[in-house]
Design an enzyme around this catalytic site. Sequence first.
Site, PDB file in Angstrom:
ATOM      1  N   GLY A   1     -15.460  38.810 -10.871  1.00 39.69           N
ATOM      2  CA  GLY A   1     -15.779  38.786 -12.298  1.00 39.69           C
ATOM      3  C   GLY A   1     -17.253  38.534 -12.571  1.00 39.69           C
ATOM      4  O   GLY A   1     -17.722  38.738 -13.685  1.00 39.69           O
ATOM      5  N   GLY A   2     -17.979  38.073 -11.545  1.00 31.29           N
ATOM      6  CA  GLY A   2     -19.427  37.904 -11.685  1.00 31.29           C
ATOM      7  C   GLY A   2     -19.828  36.885 -12.729  1.00 31.29           C
ATOM      8  O   GLY A   2     -19.039  36.036 -13.142  1.00 31.29           O
ATOM      9  N   ILE A   3     -21.073  37.020 -13.183  1.00 30.83           N
ATOM     10  CA  ILE A   3     -21.623  36.053 -14.147  1.00 30.83           C
ATOM     11  C   ILE A   3     -20.848  36.120 -15.461  1.00 30.83           C
ATOM     12  O   ILE A   3     -20.482  35.097 -16.027  1.00 30.83           O
ATOM     13  CB  ILE A   3     -23.121  36.345 -14.417  1.00 30.83           C
ATOM     14  CG1 ILE A   3     -23.930  36.224 -13.127  1.00 30.83           C
ATOM     15  CG2 ILE A   3     -23.662  35.418 -15.501  1.00 30.83           C
ATOM     16  CD1 ILE A   3     -23.937  34.861 -12.502  1.00 30.83           C
TER      17      ILE A   3
ATOM     18  N   HIS B   1      -9.344  46.829 -47.925  1.00 26.71           N
ATOM     19  CA  HIS B   1      -9.702  45.779 -48.873  1.00 26.71           C
ATOM     20  C   HIS B   1      -8.611  44.730 -48.894  1.00 26.71           C
ATOM     21  O   HIS B   1      -7.431  45.084 -48.950  1.00 26.71           O
ATOM     22  CB  HIS B   1      -9.861  46.368 -50.278  1.00 26.71           C
ATOM     23  CG  HIS B   1     -10.125  45.326 -51.315  1.00 26.71           C
ATOM     24  ND1 HIS B   1     -11.368  44.759 -51.472  1.00 26.71           N
ATOM     25  CD2 HIS B   1      -9.302  44.708 -52.200  1.00 26.71           C
ATOM     26  CE1 HIS B   1     -11.304  43.852 -52.437  1.00 26.71           C
ATOM     27  NE2 HIS B   1     -10.061  43.801 -52.899  1.00 26.71           N
TER      28      HIS B   1
ATOM     29  N   SER C   1     -35.582  32.007 -27.292  1.00 27.85           N
ATOM     30  CA  SER C   1     -34.615  32.174 -28.392  1.00 27.85           C
ATOM     31  C   SER C   1     -33.936  33.530 -28.331  1.00 27.85           C
ATOM     32  O   SER C   1     -33.674  34.164 -29.358  1.00 27.85           O
ATOM     33  CB  SER C   1     -35.310  31.992 -29.740  1.00 27.85           C
ATOM     34  OG  SER C   1     -36.113  33.132 -30.004  1.00 27.85           O
TER      35      SER C   1
ATOM     36  N   ALA D   1     -34.154  29.486 -20.953  1.00 24.71           N
ATOM     37  CA  ALA D   1     -33.461  30.748 -21.289  1.00 24.71           C
ATOM     38  C   ALA D   1     -34.518  31.783 -21.635  1.00 24.71           C
ATOM     39  O   ALA D   1     -34.607  32.258 -22.762  1.00 24.71           O
ATOM     40  CB  ALA D   1     -32.499  30.519 -22.450  1.00 24.71           C
TER      41      ALA D   1
ATOM     42  N   GLY E   1     -35.106  34.797 -20.203  1.00 18.77           N
ATOM     43  CA  GLY E   1     -34.848  36.141 -19.678  1.00 18.77           C
ATOM     44  C   GLY E   1     -34.227  36.080 -18.292  1.00 18.77           C
ATOM     45  O   GLY E   1     -33.939  34.993 -17.766  1.00 18.77           O
TER      46      GLY E   1
HETATM   47  P1  NAD Z   1     -33.815  37.287 -23.574  1.00 15.70           P
HETATM   48  O1  NAD Z   1     -34.813  38.110 -22.891  1.00 15.70           O
HETATM   49  O2  NAD Z   1     -32.880  37.892 -24.520  1.00 15.70           O
HETATM   50  O3  NAD Z   1     -34.561  36.134 -24.383  1.00 15.70           O
HETATM   51  C1  NAD Z   1     -35.530  35.315 -23.800  1.00 15.70           C
HETATM   52  C2  NAD Z   1     -36.437  34.778 -24.875  1.00 15.70           C
HETATM   53  O4  NAD Z   1     -37.320  33.850 -24.283  1.00 15.70           O
HETATM   54  C3  NAD Z   1     -37.287  35.865 -25.528  1.00 15.70           C
HETATM   55  O5  NAD Z   1     -37.203  35.724 -26.911  1.00 15.70           O
HETATM   56  C4  NAD Z   1     -38.678  35.555 -25.001  1.00 15.70           C
HETATM   57  O6  NAD Z   1     -39.687  35.889 -25.912  1.00 15.70           O
HETATM   58  C5  NAD Z   1     -38.611  34.054 -24.786  1.00 15.70           C
HETATM   59  N1  NAD Z   1     -39.532  33.549 -23.792  1.00 15.70           N
HETATM   60  C6  NAD Z   1     -39.894  34.121 -22.619  1.00 15.70           C
HETATM   61  N2  NAD Z   1     -40.748  33.334 -21.947  1.00 15.70           N
HETATM   62  C7  NAD Z   1     -40.931  32.224 -22.709  1.00 15.70           C
HETATM   63  C8  NAD Z   1     -41.696  31.033 -22.564  1.00 15.70           C
HETATM   64  N3  NAD Z   1     -42.447  30.812 -21.481  1.00 15.70           N
HETATM   65  N4  NAD Z   1     -41.645  30.120 -23.555  1.00 15.70           N
HETATM   66  C9  NAD Z   1     -40.882  30.333 -24.650  1.00 15.70           C
HETATM   67  N5  NAD Z   1     -40.130  31.421 -24.843  1.00 15.70           N
HETATM   68  C10 NAD Z   1     -40.160  32.362 -23.883  1.00 15.70           C
HETATM   69  O7  NAD Z   1     -33.077  36.493 -22.421  1.00 15.70           O
HETATM   70  P2  NAD Z   1     -31.878  35.433 -22.397  1.00 15.70           P
HETATM   71  O8  NAD Z   1     -31.573  34.855 -23.739  1.00 15.70           O
HETATM   72  O9  NAD Z   1     -32.255  34.508 -21.293  1.00 15.70           O
HETATM   73  O10 NAD Z   1     -30.646  36.314 -21.987  1.00 15.70           O
HETATM   74  C11 NAD Z   1     -30.683  37.132 -20.826  1.00 15.70           C
HETATM   75  C12 NAD Z   1     -29.955  38.420 -21.059  1.00 15.70           C
HETATM   76  O11 NAD Z   1     -28.581  38.182 -21.144  1.00 15.70           O
HETATM   77  C13 NAD Z   1     -30.391  39.091 -22.337  1.00 15.70           C
HETATM   78  O12 NAD Z   1     -30.678  40.430 -22.103  1.00 15.70           O
HETATM   79  C14 NAD Z   1     -29.230  38.950 -23.229  1.00 15.70           C
HETATM   80  O13 NAD Z   1     -29.075  40.076 -24.079  1.00 15.70           O
HETATM   81  C15 NAD Z   1     -28.069  38.801 -22.289  1.00 15.70           C
HETATM   82  N6  NAD Z   1     -27.087  37.949 -22.944  1.00 15.70           N
HETATM   83  C16 NAD Z   1     -26.293  38.488 -23.879  1.00 15.70           C
HETATM   84  C17 NAD Z   1     -25.409  37.699 -24.539  1.00 15.70           C
HETATM   85  C18 NAD Z   1     -24.559  38.291 -25.577  1.00 15.70           C
HETATM   86  O14 NAD Z   1     -24.424  39.491 -25.629  1.00 15.70           O
HETATM   87  N7  NAD Z   1     -23.987  37.497 -26.455  1.00 15.70           N
HETATM   88  C19 NAD Z   1     -25.316  36.358 -24.281  1.00 15.70           C
HETATM   89  C20 NAD Z   1     -26.131  35.832 -23.340  1.00 15.70           C
HETATM   90  C21 NAD Z   1     -27.017  36.654 -22.672  1.00 15.70           C
END
Ligand code: NAD
Length: 468
Positions: A39-41, A447, A186, A273, A275
């Site tokens: 199932g992975g992450i 509706h 964020s 968080a 990236g």
């Molecule tokens: P993300 O890339 O979406 O967001 C990372 C945020 O951190 C960005 O806004 C970026 O500008 C900011 N950032 C980067 N370096 C920074 C720093 N040094 N200081 C402050 N801010 C900084 O990555 P994520 O939130 O870690 O998520 C990873 C991936 O997993 C994303 O692509 C996301 O779409 C996916 N994800 C999706 C869901 C969902 O669909 N509900 C949920 C969790 C994760």
Amino acid sequence: MADAFDLVVVGSGPGGYVAAIRASQLGMKTAIVEREVLGGICLNWGCIPTKALLKSAELYDALGHLGDYGLSAKDRGYDFAAVIERSRKVAKQLSNGVAFLMRKNKVEVVEGTAKLEQGAEAPKVVVALKAGGARELEAKAVILATGARARTIPDIGLEPDGERVWTYREAMVPKACPRSLIVVGSGAIGIEFASFYRALGADVTVLEALERILPVEDEEVSAAARKAFERRGIKFYVPATVSGLARGRSNVTIAFEAGGKAQKIEADAAIVAVGIAGNVEDIGLEALGVLVERGHVVVDAHGATNVAGLYAIGDVVGPPWLAHKAMHEGVHCVEHIAGLAPDNLVAPIPGCTYSEPQIASVGLTEAQAKAEKRDIKVGRFPFRANGKAIAAGQPDGFVKTVFDAKTGALIGAHMIGAEVTEMIQGFALAMTLEATEAEVFATVFPHPTMSEAMHEASLDAFGRALHI
Ligand code: NAD
């Protein structure tokens, strides 16, 4: 002596296990290799367990507003360990579900760590088995679906320590709810955890490097989200440049610059968080000469790498890093391998953030459409003018639509509010069917539902909204 398969999939996240099922449906003898848990992450440390946590948060939050509905209850409270345990149980149930699906589809599960070597038609997969020993798998095709992990920035202390500095993994299973929390980043991960911990009462501060929170979303949605989260008590520093993280005995201190000022904040814990990074290391890609750029495997429109017989899908090939994109690519890639000539790889991919309020979108933002020099028509409709939202006591948020003015094609949709993650699929389907405003107008929306706001936001783009 190697065991022979038609297809070997490396990695059993949503991309990998779905690819394996589709391959089996198409009559391929298929094996899937997993080094950790089926199932992975997504199922174990991402999408699913966070949705369980967020459900607990949503219910707890609702208990705080019972009076609005003429209800009362005594002693709102939570057992943090039980909240976490429920989330783990949900993850386990889903992972067991994947094991069932593998058995049902006669996909052989090989538990261990795979490495690729030179093979015949495709690279040979050598698995260091969890149970000890090794096993060699040869196949006509190999799909790499090894996913991704949290990006960390060790130079400035943004790396997990298992105690007070967390990535999504640690943030999902802490021993206690922190009284105060700093979230760096964020994006969806940062915002979902900020929302969860704030709902349980933590003092939450979010630091974002770019100009606005949820920077991939439409600007109006980002602005409305920030206001909604601030009303809930989440603090933001945007933009903020983090320069260092120091760990104390029982706290963390983050130094950053925001508003032209060097500042410091302290909290019980911090979530990194910022990236994610593709899992491309230690698989033997260098020796095979597989093209990797900026931490992601380079593939063509069908998932083929530059090495014969080797394909890659999902997070390991790059953005958007979403489970449903991985599943879509997995099915497409297998159908291509089977010679079915699928042509739908570039379907619109919706994105959802399951915070309170929820955020969902598909297609181009208004700014992206303008950057493409498109002539556009933009519509908006607030949930405060929607009967169901008012009746449910959830009138915050809106729907925004972006249409191409020349062709009438729906090219983007953006929503913030209750249940919008369940609604975005309507717009995704419309865009996949290349709907114009005429088809959206002609569609009957039930509706009363919040989905009527989708109809109204589309009508509004052409000056025809009925209820505002
Ligand atoms: P993300 O890339 O979406 O967001 C990372 C945020 O951190 C960005 O806004 C970026 O500008 C900011 N950032 C980067 N370096 C920074 C720093 N040094 N200081 C402050 N801010 C900084 O990555 P994520 O939130 O870690 O998520 C990873 C991936 O997993 C994303 O692509 C996301 O779409 C996916 N994800 C999706 C869901 C969902 O669909 N509900 C949920 C969790 C994760």
